[in-house]
Design a protein around this motif. Structure first.
Motif, short mmCIF file in Angstrom:
data_model
loop_
_atom_site.label_atom_id
_atom_site.label_comp_id
_atom_site.label_asym_id
_atom_site.label_seq_id
_atom_site.Cartn_x
_atom_site.Cartn_y
_atom_site.Cartn_z
N LEU A 1 -4.82 2.84 0.89
CA LEU A 1 -5.16 2.63 -0.52
C LEU A 1 -4.78 1.19 -0.85
O LEU A 1 -3.60 0.84 -0.88
CB LEU A 1 -4.39 3.59 -1.42
CG LEU A 1 -4.47 5.08 -1.07
CD1 LEU A 1 -3.69 5.90 -2.09
CD2 LEU A 1 -5.91 5.54 -0.99
N LEU A 2 -5.77 0.34 -1.07
CA LEU A 2 -5.54 -1.08 -1.35
C LEU A 2 -5.50 -1.32 -2.85
O LEU A 2 -6.45 -0.98 -3.56
CB LEU A 2 -6.64 -1.94 -0.72
CG LEU A 2 -6.64 -1.99 0.80
CD1 LEU A 2 -7.94 -2.60 1.30
CD2 LEU A 2 -5.46 -2.77 1.30
N LYS A 3 -4.41 -1.92 -3.30
CA LYS A 3 -4.25 -2.26 -4.71
C LYS A 3 -4.67 -3.72 -4.90
O LYS A 3 -4.29 -4.58 -4.13
CB LYS A 3 -2.80 -2.09 -5.14
CG LYS A 3 -2.31 -0.66 -5.06
CD LYS A 3 -0.83 -0.54 -5.36
CE LYS A 3 -0.38 -1.16 -6.64
NZ LYS A 3 -1.03 -0.82 -7.86
N HIS A 4 -5.44 -3.97 -5.92
CA HIS A 4 -5.96 -5.31 -6.18
C HIS A 4 -5.27 -5.93 -7.39
O HIS A 4 -5.00 -5.26 -8.37
CB HIS A 4 -7.47 -5.26 -6.44
CG HIS A 4 -8.23 -4.75 -5.27
ND1 HIS A 4 -8.81 -5.58 -4.36
CD2 HIS A 4 -8.48 -3.49 -4.85
CE1 HIS A 4 -9.40 -4.86 -3.42
NE2 HIS A 4 -9.21 -3.58 -3.70
N TYR A 5 -5.01 -7.24 -7.32
CA TYR A 5 -4.52 -7.96 -8.50
C TYR A 5 -5.61 -7.99 -9.56
O TYR A 5 -5.37 -7.92 -10.73
CB TYR A 5 -4.14 -9.40 -8.15
CG TYR A 5 -2.81 -9.54 -7.46
CD1 TYR A 5 -1.63 -9.27 -8.15
CD2 TYR A 5 -2.74 -9.95 -6.15
CE1 TYR A 5 -0.41 -9.41 -7.52
CE2 TYR A 5 -1.51 -10.09 -5.52
CZ TYR A 5 -0.35 -9.83 -6.21
OH TYR A 5 0.86 -9.97 -5.60
N ARG A 6 -6.83 -8.17 -9.13
CA ARG A 6 -7.98 -8.15 -10.01
C ARG A 6 -9.17 -7.86 -9.13
O ARG A 6 -9.11 -7.91 -7.93
CB ARG A 6 -8.15 -9.47 -10.75
CG ARG A 6 -8.29 -10.69 -9.87
CD ARG A 6 -8.46 -11.92 -10.73
NE ARG A 6 -8.31 -13.21 -10.19
CZ ARG A 6 -8.55 -13.66 -8.98
NH1 ARG A 6 -8.91 -12.86 -8.05
NH2 ARG A 6 -8.40 -14.91 -8.65
N GLU B 1 -6.55 0.24 -12.69
CA GLU B 1 -7.07 -0.73 -11.73
C GLU B 1 -7.89 -0.02 -10.66
O GLU B 1 -7.73 1.17 -10.42
CB GLU B 1 -5.92 -1.49 -11.08
CG GLU B 1 -5.00 -0.59 -10.26
CD GLU B 1 -3.78 -1.30 -9.72
OE1 GLU B 1 -3.87 -2.49 -9.37
OE2 GLU B 1 -2.73 -0.67 -9.64
N TRP B 2 -8.77 -0.78 -10.03
CA TRP B 2 -9.54 -0.24 -8.91
C TRP B 2 -8.64 -0.14 -7.70
O TRP B 2 -7.89 -1.07 -7.40
CB TRP B 2 -10.74 -1.14 -8.60
CG TRP B 2 -11.81 -1.03 -9.63
CD1 TRP B 2 -12.00 -1.87 -10.70
CD2 TRP B 2 -12.80 -0.03 -9.73
NE1 TRP B 2 -13.07 -1.44 -11.44
CE2 TRP B 2 -13.58 -0.31 -10.87
CE3 TRP B 2 -13.12 1.09 -8.97
CZ2 TRP B 2 -14.65 0.49 -11.26
CZ3 TRP B 2 -14.18 1.88 -9.35
CH2 TRP B 2 -14.93 1.57 -10.48
N ILE B 3 -8.70 0.97 -7.01
CA ILE B 3 -7.97 1.18 -5.77
C ILE B 3 -9.00 1.43 -4.68
O ILE B 3 -9.81 2.36 -4.79
CB ILE B 3 -7.01 2.40 -5.86
CG1 ILE B 3 -6.05 2.28 -7.04
CG2 ILE B 3 -6.28 2.60 -4.54
CD1 ILE B 3 -5.04 1.18 -6.95
#
Length: 137
Positions: A6-11, A121-123
């Protein structure tokens, strides 16, 4: 059970649900609440036996590749240095299905942000290759 990253994005992501305020503009209490939420997610996943690992990432870093047997490794900012600040961190989970991975990602997406509002946020949910693809020889 399959593993998922699961990748968390700053934006980023297809379209933001709300304005993403940079963490540098959050209060110390807002940052603490966000980090505490991430720890709570890890605790919940550990209790369910689904947690493998999790890490937050700094936007700094370098691209490195093998320089050959008689050369030093090649180190550079990479072809897209602006992309380094996109990935904030990740969870590696081991769950029974892709549907469960989506459920976990949706929960992680609701982390508190500025003014204690959920970030939504998008994951990115990416399956981890655990064996050779069927068509590989």
């Amino acid at each position: 059970m399959p593993k998922y990253l699961l990748l968390k994005h700053y934006r980023g992501g297809p379209e933001p649900k709300c304005e993403m305020v940079e963490m540098s503009r959050w209060t110390p209490d807002e940052i603490t609440a966000h980090i505490n939420f991430q720890h709570e997610v890890g605790r919940m996943l550990r209790e369910r036996g689904e947690f493998v690992d999790a890490q937050g990432l700094s936007p700094e870093g370098a691209y490195v590749r093998y320089g050959g047997p008689d050369a030093a490794p090649v180190v550079t900012d990479g072809p897209f240095p602006e992309a380094k600040e996109l990935i904030a961190g990740w969870y590696l989970i081991d769950v029974e299905s892709e549907a469960r991975a989506h459920e976990v990602a949706a929960y992680v997406s609701s982390a508190p942000g500025k003014d204690s509002e959920p970030i939504f946020e998008w994951i990115e949910v990416r399956p981890v290759m655990s064996e050779m693809p069927a068509n590989a020889e």
